[in-house]
Design an enzyme around this catalytic site. Structure first.
Site, PDB file in Angstrom:
ATOM      1  N   CYS A   6       0.351   2.435  -4.596  1.00 39.43           N
ATOM      2  CA  CYS A   6      -0.648   3.355  -4.365  1.00 39.43           C
ATOM      3  C   CYS A   6       0.800   5.000  -4.647  1.00 39.43           C
ATOM      4  CB  CYS A   6      -2.193   3.592  -3.988  1.00 39.43           C
ATOM      5  SG  CYS A   6      -3.137   2.694  -4.553  1.00 39.43           S
ATOM      6  N   HIS A  56       0.817  -1.506   0.063  1.00 34.87           N
ATOM      7  CA  HIS A  56      -0.229   0.111  -0.312  1.00 34.87           C
ATOM      8  C   HIS A  56       0.885   1.327   0.522  1.00 34.87           C
ATOM      9  CE1 HIS A  56      -4.028  -2.280   0.582  1.00 34.87           C
ATOM     10  NE2 HIS A  56      -3.091  -2.932   1.729  1.00 34.87           N
TER      11      HIS A  56
END
Length: 242
Positions: free
Chosen positions: A125, A81
Site C-alpha cells: 500500500c 504493508h
C-alpha cells in the site's frame, strides 16, 4: 536492448504476517525467478522486522559488487504493508524508506550494476485511500508531436537504469485476495505466462496494467479499482526470456 546473457540475480522480501494470501505471491515470484534464470544468492527474506530489511539488502548489494561473474540484471521484489511517503514495513511495524533502498543500488553504491537494469517490484500500500473508480466519459484526443535530441556521453548520473513498479497509485491501498494473493502479482503471473518469453518488460507491465484497470474488485462489498505505477530510467529494452 540490454545484454541479458550473463548472470541474473534476484532478491525477495515478503511480510506474510497480517497479509493473508502472501504465500501465493511468494510461490508465483519463485516460479518466475526460476523461469527467467534469476539466482537468489541471499536466499529469501521472509517476515523480517523493519530494522532487518536494509541490512539484508546491503548484504545482497555487497554480494553483487564482490561477485566474480558479470551481472546482467538485478530484480528486487518487496512485498509488505506500506504507508504513504514511500514507506514499507517489517512484520513488527517498523518502517523503511524506499528511497534508502533504491540508493543502495545506484551507480556509486553498486558500481557492478552500472548501465545494467535494476528492476524493483513494490507490492505494498502507498496510503489508505480506496479507488472506487469513476464512470467513463468518451473524449476525442489529438496527439502532439514532440521530439527530443539526446547526446550520448560516458559520464553517468548518480542513479540510472532503474525500473520501479508500484502496485498502486500514491496515497492508495494495494489490493490482495486472501486466497489468490496480491492482485498485481496475480496479473503478472497471467501476462508473463502468455507473453513473458516474447515481450520486453515495458510492454509486459503495460498489459498487466490494462488487465488490472479493466477489472473491478471488491472491499467489504464496495467496488474498488487498482492501477499500477511505473517509474523508469531505463535506456534500452529489457527482455526477460533466457
Amino acid at each position: 536492448m540490454y545484454d541479458m546473457s550473463k548472470t541474473r540475480v534476484a532478491f525477495m522480501m515478503c511480510v506474510t504476517t497480517g497479509r493473508r494470501g502472501a504465500e501465493k505471491d511468494i510461490e508465483v515470484m519463485n516460479k518466475w525467478f526460476d523461469k527467467y534464470q534469476f539466482e537468489t544468492p541471499s536466499g529469501q527474506c521472509i517476515d523480517p522486522n523493519g530494522q532487518e530489511i536494509l541490512p539484508a539488502l546491503e548484504e545482497f548489494r555487497d554480494q553483487i559488487n564482490q561477485s566474480e561473474d558479470e551481472i546482467s540484471c538485478c530484480l528486487i521484489t518487496l512485498m509488505s504493508h506500506g504507508r504513504s511517503h514511500g514507506l514499507i514495513q517489517g512484520k513488527d511495524g517498523d518502517k523503511v524508506d524506499l528511497d534508502d533502498i533504491f540508493a543502495l543500488f545506484n551507480n556509486i553504491q553498486c558500481p557492478k550494476l552500472q548501465e545494467k537494469p535494476k528492476i524493483f517490484i513494490i507490492q505494498a500500500c502507498r496510503g489508505g485511500k480506496e479507488d472506487h473508480g469513476v464512470e467513463e466519459i468518451k473524449h476525442e484526443f489529438k496527439e502532439a508531436d514532440c521530439t527530443c535530441n539526446l547526446i550520448a556521453i560516458k559520464r553517468l548520473p548518480i542513479a540510472s537504469d532503474y525500473y520501479v513498479v508500484y502496485s498502486t497509485q500514491k496515497g492508495y491501498v494495494s489490493l490482495r485476495n486472501t486466497e489468490k494473493g496480491s492482485r498485481m502479482i496475480e496479473a503478472m503471473d497471467e501476462v508473463f505466462s502468455e507473453q513473458g518469453m516474447k515481450w520486453h518488460i515495458g510492454d509486459l507491465f503495460t498489459k498487466i496494467n490494462n488487465n488490472l484497470v479493466n477489472e473491478t474488485f471488491s472491499i467489504h462489498g464496495c467496488p474498488v479499482k487498482e492501477t499500477i505505477v511505473v517509474e523508469s530510467t531505463l535506456t534500452k529494452a529489457v527482455y526477460l526470456a533466457p
